[in-house]
Design a protein around this motif. Structure first.
Motif, PDB file in Angstrom:
ATOM      1  N   LEU A   1       0.834  -1.203   0.000  1.00  0.00           N
ATOM      2  CA  LEU A   1       0.000   0.000   0.000  1.00  0.00           C
ATOM      3  C   LEU A   1       0.868   1.251   0.000  1.00  0.00           C
ATOM      4  N   LEU A   2       1.916   1.221   0.807  1.00  0.00           N
ATOM      5  CA  LEU A   2       2.783   2.391   0.933  1.00  0.00           C
ATOM      6  C   LEU A   2       3.581   2.639  -0.347  1.00  0.00           C
ATOM      7  N   ALA A   3       3.980   1.558  -1.028  1.00  0.00           N
ATOM      8  CA  ALA A   3       4.761   1.711  -2.257  1.00  0.00           C
ATOM      9  C   ALA A   3       3.989   2.484  -3.323  1.00  0.00           C
ATOM     10  N   ASP A   4       2.664   2.339  -3.330  1.00  0.00           N
ATOM     11  CA  ASP A   4       1.837   3.058  -4.301  1.00  0.00           C
ATOM     12  C   ASP A   4       1.734   4.545  -4.001  1.00  0.00           C
ATOM     13  N   CYS A   5       2.239   4.959  -2.839  1.00  0.00           N
ATOM     14  CA  CYS A   5       2.135   6.362  -2.442  1.00  0.00           C
ATOM     15  C   CYS A   5       3.388   7.167  -2.776  1.00  0.00           C
ATOM     16  N   TYR A   6       4.374   6.524  -3.431  1.00  0.00           N
ATOM     17  CA  TYR A   6       5.605   7.250  -3.780  1.00  0.00           C
ATOM     18  C   TYR A   6       5.312   8.388  -4.743  1.00  0.00           C
ATOM     19  N   ARG A   7       4.407   8.150  -5.687  1.00  0.00           N
ATOM     20  CA  ARG A   7       4.014   9.215  -6.607  1.00  0.00           C
ATOM     21  C   ARG A   7       2.562   9.617  -6.333  1.00  0.00           C
ATOM     22  N   SER A   8       2.306  10.899  -6.397  1.00  0.00           N
ATOM     23  CA  SER A   8       0.942  11.396  -6.236  1.00  0.00           C
ATOM     24  C   SER A   8       0.288  11.485  -7.611  1.00  0.00           C
ATOM     25  N   GLY A   9      -0.927  10.948  -7.725  1.00  0.00           N
ATOM     26  CA  GLY A   9      -1.616  10.967  -9.011  1.00  0.00           C
ATOM     27  C   GLY A   9      -1.185   9.819  -9.888  1.00  0.00           C
ATOM     28  N   ASP A  10      -0.625  10.128 -11.047  1.00  0.00           N
ATOM     29  CA  ASP A  10      -0.224   9.100 -12.010  1.00  0.00           C
ATOM     30  C   ASP A  10       0.932   8.268 -11.453  1.00  0.00           C
ATOM     31  N   PRO A  11       0.832   6.921 -11.493  1.00  0.00           N
ATOM     32  CA  PRO A  11       1.885   6.070 -10.929  1.00  0.00           C
ATOM     33  C   PRO A  11       3.184   6.097 -11.715  1.00  0.00           C
ATOM     34  N   ILE A  12       3.160   6.612 -12.953  1.00  0.00           N
ATOM     35  CA  ILE A  12       4.369   6.671 -13.775  1.00  0.00           C
ATOM     36  C   ILE A  12       4.960   8.078 -13.815  1.00  0.00           C
ATOM     37  N   ALA A  13       4.107   9.075 -13.997  1.00  0.00           N
ATOM     38  CA  ALA A  13       4.590  10.444 -14.191  1.00  0.00           C
ATOM     39  C   ALA A  13       4.151  11.399 -13.093  1.00  0.00           C
ATOM     40  N   GLY A  14       3.495  10.904 -12.045  1.00  0.00           N
ATOM     41  CA  GLY A  14       3.018  11.784 -10.983  1.00  0.00           C
ATOM     42  C   GLY A  14       4.147  12.392 -10.170  1.00  0.00           C
TER      43      GLY A  14
ATOM     44  N   VAL B   1       1.176   0.445   9.736  1.00  0.00           N
ATOM     45  CA  VAL B   1      -0.228   0.113   9.462  1.00  0.00           C
ATOM     46  C   VAL B   1      -1.101   1.350   9.231  1.00  0.00           C
ATOM     47  N   TYR B   2      -1.164   2.227  10.217  1.00  0.00           N
ATOM     48  CA  TYR B   2      -2.158   3.306  10.173  1.00  0.00           C
ATOM     49  C   TYR B   2      -2.019   4.208   8.946  1.00  0.00           C
ATOM     50  N   PHE B   3      -0.855   4.828   8.780  1.00  0.00           N
ATOM     51  CA  PHE B   3      -0.700   5.779   7.671  1.00  0.00           C
ATOM     52  C   PHE B   3      -0.804   5.119   6.297  1.00  0.00           C
ATOM     53  N   PRO B   4      -0.186   3.937   6.062  1.00  0.00           N
ATOM     54  CA  PRO B   4      -0.392   3.288   4.752  1.00  0.00           C
ATOM     55  C   PRO B   4      -1.857   2.981   4.457  1.00  0.00           C
ATOM     56  N   VAL B   5      -2.591   2.521   5.479  1.00  0.00           N
ATOM     57  CA  VAL B   5      -4.010   2.215   5.281  1.00  0.00           C
ATOM     58  C   VAL B   5      -4.794   3.481   4.969  1.00  0.00           C
ATOM     59  N   GLU B   6      -4.559   4.544   5.720  1.00  0.00           N
ATOM     60  CA  GLU B   6      -5.288   5.792   5.504  1.00  0.00           C
ATOM     61  C   GLU B   6      -4.995   6.383   4.118  1.00  0.00           C
ATOM     62  N   MET B   7      -3.727   6.337   3.709  1.00  0.00           N
ATOM     63  CA  MET B   7      -3.376   6.865   2.389  1.00  0.00           C
ATOM     64  C   MET B   7      -3.990   6.025   1.276  1.00  0.00           C
ATOM     65  N   TYR B   8      -4.035   4.716   1.478  1.00  0.00           N
ATOM     66  CA  TYR B   8      -4.643   3.825   0.484  1.00  0.00           C
ATOM     67  C   TYR B   8      -6.136   4.125   0.329  1.00  0.00           C
ATOM     68  N   ILE B   9      -6.810   4.359   1.446  1.00  0.00           N
ATOM     69  CA  ILE B   9      -8.234   4.678   1.410  1.00  0.00           C
ATOM     70  C   ILE B   9      -8.484   5.968   0.620  1.00  0.00           C
ATOM     71  N   VAL B  10      -7.639   6.980   0.853  1.00  0.00           N
ATOM     72  CA  VAL B  10      -7.783   8.246   0.128  1.00  0.00           C
ATOM     73  C   VAL B  10      -7.440   8.061  -1.347  1.00  0.00           C
TER      74      VAL B  10
END
Length: 514
Positions: free
Chosen positions: A97-110, A455-464
């Motif tokens: 979940l946290l790995a997907d938060c490295y870029r905001s928006g587009d996972p390639i160019a965000g 746990v907490y922050f990765p889960v919350e960011m994933y939900i958003v």
């Protein structure tokens, strides 16, 4: 940059004038920029699946592996392995979940988030649209800039935890160095005779080494240190495993019980506290989420995406470490049963072969030297970035001196970096000399960092990020996961504090131990 591609790029830039020659075509300029810089204008990242895995293994397979036999002894053959597998699954799931938060928006160019707090600010900040430059520099220091309570909380917990990890690793390294001296003493005089030793000189030696290594400017330049540390971690884990197997064979069977150490050997209250502390030990053994974004920021640009590489690195690293943890923890418990030492290689469950124990403890020290840097580099970078933003015109902070190392290589020496990082190492060393309670400190660190950062922050960011509707089945399941881990964190923290209070009653600072 630490690898060949980065070095080659820098050589090219060194040969090209700052203002590119007018004869160069526009296409040539673009090609050069593409080869030397990423989409954010920073020097080309060169990290791979294997360098990321090395960073994770260095962070995860740390001193915590040596306390797992003790942890399983408190929980028993049933709960011990189950809890270990549970923590490994939770850590892997939330790391994806946290790995997907490295870029905001587009996972390639965000837009890239360079550290954990940046990611929380991007996804959970109450006023994420505001620029950090518009905030007070003192609020920036504490990551309080326009990000709301969650960003403030994340910044404080992450960097306080990194500070605590530095203390824990200093303690662990001194214990291993002291164990080498005591092992040789026992070999010469017999283990029935006391061998007195003080951990303070060894902590100072470790601190001196870290002062030098802490001058490495950036996280991506310590990739070689992580590889060495990862090799060392497998070395001492394998030795601990082998010695456990030999002890089981000598015992002609497995020791231990289904429910762990029995009432009678310890009081009912002690059984509760020690079981809770064991949860903290296991949680600490899996902690790397607090530097996951920083590790991901070293991976070269897509394709494939940084998130995909990081997820592969996480699954490889966690699978390998869980395999080692299960073997080392279970074989240590099988060898010693309820008497499993708090640190398998320094608690002197083993006395011979003494030379093999010396090799294992030396490997621990080398590993911890690298692990210290892996955890502290993000903290160093955070403070230095804040200082530059706060005093941009200060020569003391911004000026770097080029020191020639070889005819082709130069080192960028910063006076501020030298003073600040050296002060940090000295401070963690002094605190370690005052609080050398390895098991209890390890458990408390694991407890304090596990729920919020893993746990907490990765889960919350994933939900958003995924816009999961409130009260939907997936939302409820994620909240139940977070709540369950919160309860485990509180319980482990209580047990750890109780253990530290007990240790303080009998401890006298700066005295030798036998």
């Amino acid at each position: 940059m630490g690898e060949n591609g980065g070095a080659k790029c820098h050589q090219q830039l060194a040969c090209t004038p700052a203002s590119v020659s007018i004869e160069l075509s526009h296409a040539h300029k673009l090609q050069e920029a593409f080869e030397c810089y990423d989409d954010d204008g920073r020097a080309k990242r060169t990290g791979t699946l294997w360098t990321a895995s090395a960073h994770i293994v260095t962070a995860v397979i740390g001193s915590g592996v040596l306390s797992l036999a003790w942890a399983i002894a408190q929980l028993g053959w049933v709960a011990g392995p189950v809890v270990m597998l549970l923590f490994s699954f939770v850590t892997y799931y939330t790391s994806t979940l946290l790995a997907d938060c490295y870029r905001s928006g587009d996972p390639i160019a965000g837009k890239r988030n360079y550290n954990y707090t940046d990611a929380v600010h991007a996804y959970l900040g109450e006023f994420a649209q505001l620029s950090l430059q518009n905030a007070s520099p003192w609020l920036n220091l504490l990551a309080f800039s326009s990000g709301g309570l969650k960003v403030k909380l994340c910044g404080f917990i992450q960097y306080a935890n990194l500070f605590g990890v530095a203390i824990g690793y200093t303690i662990a390294s001194s214990i291993s160095m002291m164990a080498i001296k005591r092992s040789n003493c026992f070999h010469e005089r017999g283990h029935e005779n006391p061998c007195h030793a003080s951990s303070n000189p060894y902590m100072i030696m470790f601190g001196v080494a870290e002062i030098f290594l802490s001058q490495i400017p950036d996280f991506d330049q310590i990739w070689w240190l992580s590889i060495v540390a990862a090799v060392m971690s497998f070395t001492y884990s394998s030795i601990g495993l082998a010695l456990g197997i030999v002890q089981v064979i000598a015992n002609k069977g497995f020791k231990g019980s289904l429910t762990g150490i029995s009432i009678g050997a310890v009081s009912p209250t002690q059984k509760i506290w020690r079981s809770l502390q064991a949860l903290g030990d296991i949680a600490f053994a899996y902690s790397f989420s607090l530097i996951l974004i920083e590790i991901q920021d070293t991976i070269k640009a897509p394709p494939p995406s940084e998130a995909k590489v990081m997820k592969k690195a996480s699954v490889v690293s966690i699978a390998v470490t869980t395999f080692f943890y299960m073997l080392c923890g279970c074989m240590g418990y099988a060898a010693f049963g309820d008497g499993a030492p708090g640190n398998l290689l320094t608690g002197f469950g083993f006395y011979n072969p003494y030379w093999l124990l010396d090799i294992a403890n030396a490997a621990i020290v080398v590993h911890l030297v690298g692990a210290y840097q892996v955890f502290c580099q993000p903290l160093f970078a955070f403070v230095e970035k804040w200082a530059v933003q706060t005093w941009p015109d200060s020569a003391f902070i911004t000026k770097e001196v080029s020191v020639p190392l070889t005819p082709t290589k130069r080192f960028r020496l910063s006076l501020f970096r030298l003073v600040w990082r050296s002060t940090f190492v000295v401070l963690t060393t002094v605190i370690s000399m005052l609080l050398p309670f390895f098991n209890d400190v390890v458990a408390l660190l694991g407890a304090l960092g596990f729920w919020p950062l893993t746990v907490y922050f990765p889960v919350e960011m994933y939900i958003v990020q995924k816009r999961i509707p409130r009260s939907s089945l997936r939302w409820v399941c994620l909240q139940m996961l977070s709540l369950g881990c919160l309860l485990i964190t509180i319980a482990a923290a209580v047990g750890s504090v109780a253990g530290i209070v007990t240790d303080l009653k009998v401890y006298h600072p700066f005295k030798t131990s036998s």
